[in-house]
Structures are given as structure tokens and as C-alpha cells.
Design an enzyme around this catalytic site. Structure first.
Site, PDB file in Angstrom:
ATOM      1  N   CYS A   1     -30.418 -57.350  47.429  1.00 23.97           N
ATOM      2  CA  CYS A   1     -31.087 -57.839  48.637  1.00 23.97           C
ATOM      3  C   CYS A   1     -30.528 -57.067  49.827  1.00 23.97           C
ATOM      4  CB  CYS A   1     -30.960 -59.353  48.791  1.00 23.97           C
ATOM      5  SG  CYS A   1     -29.315 -59.959  49.214  1.00 23.97           S
ATOM      6  N   THR A   2     -30.690 -57.595  51.002  1.00 25.71           N
ATOM      7  CA  THR A   2     -30.273 -56.871  52.195  1.00 25.71           C
ATOM      8  C   THR A   2     -28.768 -56.957  52.415  1.00 25.71           C
ATOM      9  OG1 THR A   2     -32.434 -57.333  53.178  1.00 25.71           O
ATOM     10  CG2 THR A   2     -30.695 -56.584  54.665  1.00 25.71           C
ATOM     11  N   GLY A   3     -28.253 -58.176  52.589  1.00 25.89           N
ATOM     12  CA  GLY A   3     -26.858 -58.337  52.975  1.00 25.89           C
ATOM     13  C   GLY A   3     -25.918 -58.794  51.883  1.00 25.89           C
ATOM     14  N   ASN A   4     -26.452 -59.157  50.718  1.00 30.43           N
ATOM     15  CA  ASN A   4     -25.650 -59.629  49.583  1.00 30.43           C
ATOM     16  C   ASN A   4     -24.811 -60.859  49.932  1.00 30.43           C
ATOM     17  OD1 ASN A   4     -23.032 -58.467  47.417  1.00 30.43           O
ATOM     18  ND2 ASN A   4     -24.922 -59.407  46.775  1.00 30.43           N
ATOM     19  N   THR A   5     -25.409 -61.737  50.763  1.00 35.99           N
ATOM     20  CA  THR A   5     -24.740 -63.003  51.085  1.00 35.99           C
ATOM     21  C   THR A   5     -25.626 -64.210  50.795  1.00 35.99           C
ATOM     22  OG1 THR A   5     -25.448 -62.924  53.410  1.00 35.99           O
ATOM     23  CG2 THR A   5     -23.269 -61.980  52.880  1.00 35.99           C
ATOM     24  N   CYS A   6     -26.895 -63.988  50.468  1.00 36.42           N
ATOM     25  CA  CYS A   6     -27.817 -65.112  50.218  1.00 36.42           C
ATOM     26  C   CYS A   6     -28.562 -64.950  48.893  1.00 36.42           C
ATOM     27  CB  CYS A   6     -28.844 -65.240  51.353  1.00 36.42           C
ATOM     28  SG  CYS A   6     -28.166 -65.503  52.986  1.00 36.42           S
ATOM     29  N   ARG A   7     -29.639 -64.162  48.924  1.00 36.00           N
ATOM     30  CA  ARG A   7     -30.544 -64.100  47.779  1.00 36.00           C
ATOM     31  C   ARG A   7     -29.933 -63.481  46.531  1.00 36.00           C
ATOM     32  NH1 ARG A   7     -35.396 -61.383  50.998  1.00 36.00           N
ATOM     33  NH2 ARG A   7     -33.558 -60.448  51.974  1.00 36.00           N
ATOM     34  N   ASP A  39     -36.471 -64.580  52.835  1.00 37.58           N
ATOM     35  CA  ASP A  39     -35.069 -64.451  53.246  1.00 37.58           C
ATOM     36  C   ASP A  39     -34.645 -65.714  53.973  1.00 37.58           C
ATOM     37  OD1 ASP A  39     -32.573 -63.701  54.079  1.00 37.58           O
ATOM     38  OD2 ASP A  39     -33.229 -61.880  55.103  1.00 37.58           O
TER      39      ASP A  39
END
Length: 143
Positions: free
Chosen positions: A8-14, A114
Site C-alpha cells: 500500500c502507500t504508507g504500510n501503516t494501515c491496509r 484508504d
């Protein structure tokens, strides 16, 4: 290497939720793949979002110890599958790593929304989408 990496984008959620759910659903045992996650635009060492930790835990996945990491060319080369949360992630990976396009996929036909910055219900909705996609991947790869 037999790795499946959720992106994903930030590797903190999805993608951490996808990694945790893959593990919680027995994906490593059922597919023989080692699961990991990474972000396209992040820095190493960030914790998972508290709401992501809670939403994943409600579905049986423990991602409390997760720390973000940037997707590197080495990870891309070593992975067997790279699974993106959105079509934009897919397009970016194919652009950056055209020789690896045959191992890049999206989790679902539609983008996983997101939840970053959203309330717990927003994270729960994203976690449910991710769980559906993860379960589908495990089912296909375990055949």
C-alpha cells in the site's frame, strides 16, 4: 523466494492488515508462502495505525508489533507475488518494475479504500474488504 508481499502507500494501515489477516487465516500454512508487507511511500519503522490494530484484532489478526518498511527493488525481485491495494499502486509498481509485471496483482478488482485518518468504523470497513480479498487469495493459491 516464496514470499507474498502486500503493498500500500504508507504500510501503516491496509497492507499490515492484509499481512496480519493472511497469517490469521492460515495463509502461510495453506499456501506455503511467507507473508510480508511494504509501502511505496513510507519510512521504515512506523507503527501500524491504532485503528488498524483494533480493526485487525477484531477479525483475529494481531498487528500490534508491526513496523513499516519501504518496498525495495530487492524485495520486489525476491517476491513470488506482489499484491497491491489499488489500481494506482499496481500501475506504479508495473512502471517501476516492468520485468516483474507478471507477479503484480491487485487484492480486489476494485480499490481497497484508504482508511488513513478515518475513524474506527472506516478502518473496520477497510479491514472487511481486505479480509474478503485475502480469503480469496488464500483459496486460489491453496488449490
Amino acid at each position: 523466494m516464496d514470499d507474498i508481499i502486500f503493498i500500500c502507500t504508507g504500510n501503516t494501515c491496509r497492507s499490515p492488515m492484509a499481512e496480519g489477516l493472511f497469517r490469521a487465516r492460515g495463509g502461510e500454512e495453506k499456501t506455503g508462502l511467507t507473508v510480508a508487507s511494504a509501502g511505496l511511500f513510507t519510512q521504515d519503522g512506523l507503527p501500524a495505525s491504532p485503528n488498524a490494530v483494533t480493526a485487525a484484532a477484531e477479525l483475529g489478526a494481531d498487528i500490534a508489533a508491526h513496523r513499516s518498511r519501504m518496498l525495495t527493488p530487492e524485495l520486489v525481485q525476491e517476491a513470488r507475488y506482489l499484491v497491491c491495494m489499488t489500481g494506482a499502486h499496481y500501475d506504479r509498481l508495473c512502471e517501476l518494475f516492468p520485468a516483474c509485471a507478471d507477479k503484480i496483482f491487485t487484492l480486489l478488482p476494485e480499490d481497497v479504500s484508504d482508511p488513513f485518518g478515518g475513524d474506527l468504523d472506516t478502518y473496520r470497513r477497510a479491514a472487511a474488504e481486505i479480509d474478503r480479498g485475502v480469503s480469496g487469495i488464500i483459496g486460489r493459491l491453496a488449490e
